[in-house]
Design a protein around this motif. Structure first.
Motif, PDB file in Angstrom:
ATOM      1  N   GLY A 215      14.457 -11.982 -10.753  1.00 24.61           N
ATOM      2  CA  GLY A 215      14.411 -13.299 -11.380  1.00 24.61           C
ATOM      3  C   GLY A 215      15.625 -13.618 -12.221  1.00 24.61           C
ATOM      4  O   GLY A 215      15.773 -14.751 -12.689  1.00 24.61           O
ATOM      5  N   GLY A 216      16.504 -12.632 -12.431  1.00 27.29           N
ATOM      6  CA  GLY A 216      17.702 -12.875 -13.228  1.00 27.29           C
ATOM      7  C   GLY A 216      17.425 -13.023 -14.705  1.00 27.29           C
ATOM      8  O   GLY A 216      18.154 -13.715 -15.419  1.00 27.29           O
TER       9      GLY A 216
ATOM     10  N   THR B 103      -1.469 -12.884 -17.177  1.00 24.29           N
ATOM     11  CA  THR B 103      -2.071 -12.113 -16.087  1.00 24.29           C
ATOM     12  C   THR B 103      -3.138 -11.177 -16.623  1.00 24.29           C
ATOM     13  O   THR B 103      -4.217 -11.039 -16.038  1.00 24.29           O
ATOM     14  CB  THR B 103      -0.984 -11.304 -15.350  1.00 24.29           C
ATOM     15  OG1 THR B 103       0.042 -12.195 -14.918  1.00 24.29           O
ATOM     16  CG2 THR B 103      -1.557 -10.581 -14.148  1.00 24.29           C
ATOM     17  N   MET B 104      -2.847 -10.525 -17.747  1.00 25.45           N
ATOM     18  CA  MET B 104      -3.796  -9.581 -18.323  1.00 25.45           C
ATOM     19  C   MET B 104      -5.061 -10.297 -18.786  1.00 25.45           C
ATOM     20  O   MET B 104      -6.150  -9.732 -18.736  1.00 25.45           O
ATOM     21  CB  MET B 104      -3.159  -8.856 -19.520  1.00 25.45           C
ATOM     22  CG  MET B 104      -2.048  -7.889 -19.138  1.00 25.45           C
ATOM     23  SD  MET B 104      -2.601  -6.601 -17.989  1.00 25.45           S
ATOM     24  CE  MET B 104      -1.732  -7.095 -16.494  1.00 25.45           C
TER      25      MET B 104
ATOM     26  N   PRO C  72       7.328  -3.102 -10.102  1.00 26.86           N
ATOM     27  CA  PRO C  72       7.811  -2.673 -11.430  1.00 26.86           C
ATOM     28  C   PRO C  72       8.488  -3.812 -12.191  1.00 26.86           C
ATOM     29  O   PRO C  72       9.205  -4.631 -11.611  1.00 26.86           O
ATOM     30  CB  PRO C  72       8.806  -1.557 -11.097  1.00 26.86           C
ATOM     31  CG  PRO C  72       8.342  -1.023  -9.778  1.00 26.86           C
ATOM     32  CD  PRO C  72       7.801  -2.224  -9.027  1.00 26.86           C
ATOM     33  N   GLU C  73       8.270  -3.831 -13.494  1.00 28.26           N
ATOM     34  CA  GLU C  73       8.816  -4.896 -14.336  1.00 28.26           C
ATOM     35  C   GLU C  73      10.335  -4.987 -14.227  1.00 28.26           C
ATOM     36  O   GLU C  73      10.895  -6.088 -14.163  1.00 28.26           O
ATOM     37  CB  GLU C  73       8.425  -4.660 -15.795  1.00 28.26           C
ATOM     38  CG  GLU C  73       8.976  -5.714 -16.749  1.00 28.26           C
ATOM     39  CD  GLU C  73       8.591  -5.462 -18.190  1.00 28.26           C
ATOM     40  OE1 GLU C  73       9.384  -5.819 -19.067  1.00 28.26           O
ATOM     41  OE2 GLU C  73       7.505  -4.899 -18.436  1.00 28.26           O
TER      42      GLU C  73
ATOM     43  N   SER D 200       4.501 -13.892 -12.279  1.00 28.32           N
ATOM     44  CA  SER D 200       3.073 -13.575 -12.311  1.00 28.32           C
ATOM     45  C   SER D 200       2.606 -12.978 -10.985  1.00 28.32           C
ATOM     46  O   SER D 200       1.870 -11.989 -10.946  1.00 28.32           O
ATOM     47  CB  SER D 200       2.270 -14.847 -12.623  1.00 28.32           C
ATOM     48  OG  SER D 200       0.888 -14.577 -12.620  1.00 28.32           O
ATOM     49  N   TYR D 201       3.084 -13.572  -9.882  1.00 32.15           N
ATOM     50  CA  TYR D 201       2.668 -13.105  -8.561  1.00 32.15           C
ATOM     51  C   TYR D 201       3.238 -11.710  -8.287  1.00 32.15           C
ATOM     52  O   TYR D 201       2.550 -10.836  -7.744  1.00 32.15           O
ATOM     53  CB  TYR D 201       3.122 -14.086  -7.487  1.00 32.15           C
ATOM     54  CG  TYR D 201       2.562 -13.788  -6.115  1.00 32.15           C
ATOM     55  CD1 TYR D 201       1.193 -13.871  -5.879  1.00 32.15           C
ATOM     56  CD2 TYR D 201       3.391 -13.416  -5.063  1.00 32.15           C
ATOM     57  CE1 TYR D 201       0.664 -13.589  -4.622  1.00 32.15           C
ATOM     58  CE2 TYR D 201       2.887 -13.132  -3.808  1.00 32.15           C
ATOM     59  CZ  TYR D 201       1.514 -13.228  -3.592  1.00 32.15           C
ATOM     60  OH  TYR D 201       0.998 -12.938  -2.359  1.00 32.15           O
ATOM     61  N   MET D 202       4.499 -11.493  -8.662  1.00 33.14           N
ATOM     62  CA  MET D 202       5.092 -10.168  -8.484  1.00 33.14           C
ATOM     63  C   MET D 202       4.353  -9.119  -9.312  1.00 33.14           C
ATOM     64  O   MET D 202       4.147  -7.986  -8.885  1.00 33.14           O
ATOM     65  CB  MET D 202       6.573 -10.188  -8.897  1.00 33.14           C
ATOM     66  CG  MET D 202       7.483 -11.038  -8.015  1.00 33.14           C
ATOM     67  SD  MET D 202       7.510 -10.539  -6.272  1.00 33.14           S
ATOM     68  CE  MET D 202       6.429 -11.806  -5.547  1.00 33.14           C
ATOM     69  N   SER D 203       3.917  -9.526 -10.510  1.00 32.49           N
ATOM     70  CA  SER D 203       3.158  -8.622 -11.370  1.00 32.49           C
ATOM     71  C   SER D 203       1.827  -8.245 -10.719  1.00 32.49           C
ATOM     72  O   SER D 203       1.403  -7.089 -10.760  1.00 32.49           O
ATOM     73  CB  SER D 203       2.908  -9.274 -12.728  1.00 32.49           C
ATOM     74  OG  SER D 203       2.027  -8.500 -13.513  1.00 32.49           O
TER      75      SER D 203
END
Length: 333
Positions: free
Chosen positions: A297-298, A312-313, A289-290, A281-284
């Protein structure tokens, strides 16, 4: 007249073998048989095997199914497969595999639905289908399963993380909790050693899981995508080197310690695994990029990412709705 080859074994016994419809049949005798005895014994062998298979119960079939895959599945999966039959009803598990019908499967699922979550039921049904698929590949299975429950996962907030880490500071759990915020699984954290740290980079290529004997063992990572390298902060790398290790305690102790801290801090309970969701969520939110988030995150698929994105959205939608409402109010009122 057809003569069968009679082999004498090192043990002193005698063996005859014959291939029939793609399957090798073997009969062993204590004494050397005559050709007539050998022919009669071999003729009866397919029927004996068929009869034996017919009376195979679901429990026995499940055991054989798991044994054939023991060295290609993870120890955790093998353990779960061995435990599933004990969680089904005796009426179902004691029934001969060739007597099980679609109605029997549906009844079993209906009973399980009274007490188990839809996700668990789907896992059990998947196992039942796989066992039947091995022994009865011609069987068409079409079971009505309980509807999936839309689960909105609780994702810890930045404030939750800060308070939790502050409370864990200086303890043996500080490093595992911080690593979970980088998207590591508990099994991966517990398998790491100081040798896996090179500069600020951690190499993740193993996991610690429970095997069928309830012993903690090392295995390969959960998926191919899980084998990866991650970059951590210099401060965390220095902390690890200062300690001389990453984590030496029992895997379950991390969760217990987190629960105790959450009670003391009067915050919602969330597992160590939820910190993986926080990471995504934080990276998003940082617009990473996804594909990069999945690799860090593997994750092998984007299933978890989609759930996190929806969370998040939803937050962004609420902000947009408030902004739109405020703008319109200035015009309308």
């Amino acid at each position: 007249m057809i003569h069968m080859k009679i082999e004498k074994l090192p043990s002193g016994s005698y063996r005859i073998r014959k291939m029939y419809k793609g399957q090798m049949y073997t009969v062993v005798f204590n004494e050397k048989p005559t050709q007539k005895e050998a022919m009669q014994a071999m003729a009866a062998e397919p029927d004996k095997i068929k009869s034996k298979k017919y009376h195979l119960t679901f429990t026995e079939a499940a055991q054989q199914y798991t044994e054939t895959k023991e060295h290609v599945l993870s120890p955790k999966t093998v353990k779960e497969y061995l435990e599933i039959p004990s969680r089904l009803t005796d009426d179902f598990t004691n029934k001969p595999i060739y007597d099980i019908t679609q109605i029997d499967i549906q009844k079993e699922i209906n009973i399980l639905a009274k007490t188990l979550a839809p996700k668990t039921i789907r896992n059990y049904h998947g196992f039942i289908s796989s066992v039947l698929g091995m022994f009865r590949p011609e069987m068409n299975i079409s079971t009505t399963l309980p509807q999936k429950i839309k689960n909105e996962p609780y994702i810890p907030t930045d404030e939750d993380i800060k308070r939790l880490l502050q409370a864990a500071q200086g303890s043996m759990f500080e490093i595992p909790i911080k690593l979970a915020c980088y998207g590591l699984r508990r099994s991966e954290i517990c398998s790491l050693t100081i040798d896996d740290l090179n500069g600020n980079t951690l190499a993740i290529d193993s996991a610690k899981v429970l095997d069928k004997n309830n012993q903690w063992v090392e295995k390969q990572t959960k998926t191919t995508a899980s084998t990866r390298e991650i970059v951590i902060s210099p401060q965390l790398a220095d902390l690890i080197r200062e300690h001389g290790y990453i984590y030496k305690g029992h895997p379950n102790s991390i969760t217990k310690h987190m629960n105790r801290l959450q009670d003391e801090l009067n915050m919602p309970h969330f597992s160590l695994h939820k910190l993986r969701h926080y990471f995504a969520s934080y990276m998003s939110s940082l617009n990473i990029p996804e594909a990069d988030i999945l690799e860090m995150g593997g994750w092998e698929t984007d299933y978890v990412m989609k759930n996190v994105y929806r969370h998040t959205m939803k937050d962004k939608l609420k902000t947009s709705q408030d902004k739109a409402s405020n703008a319109l109010s200035k015009i309308l009122f």
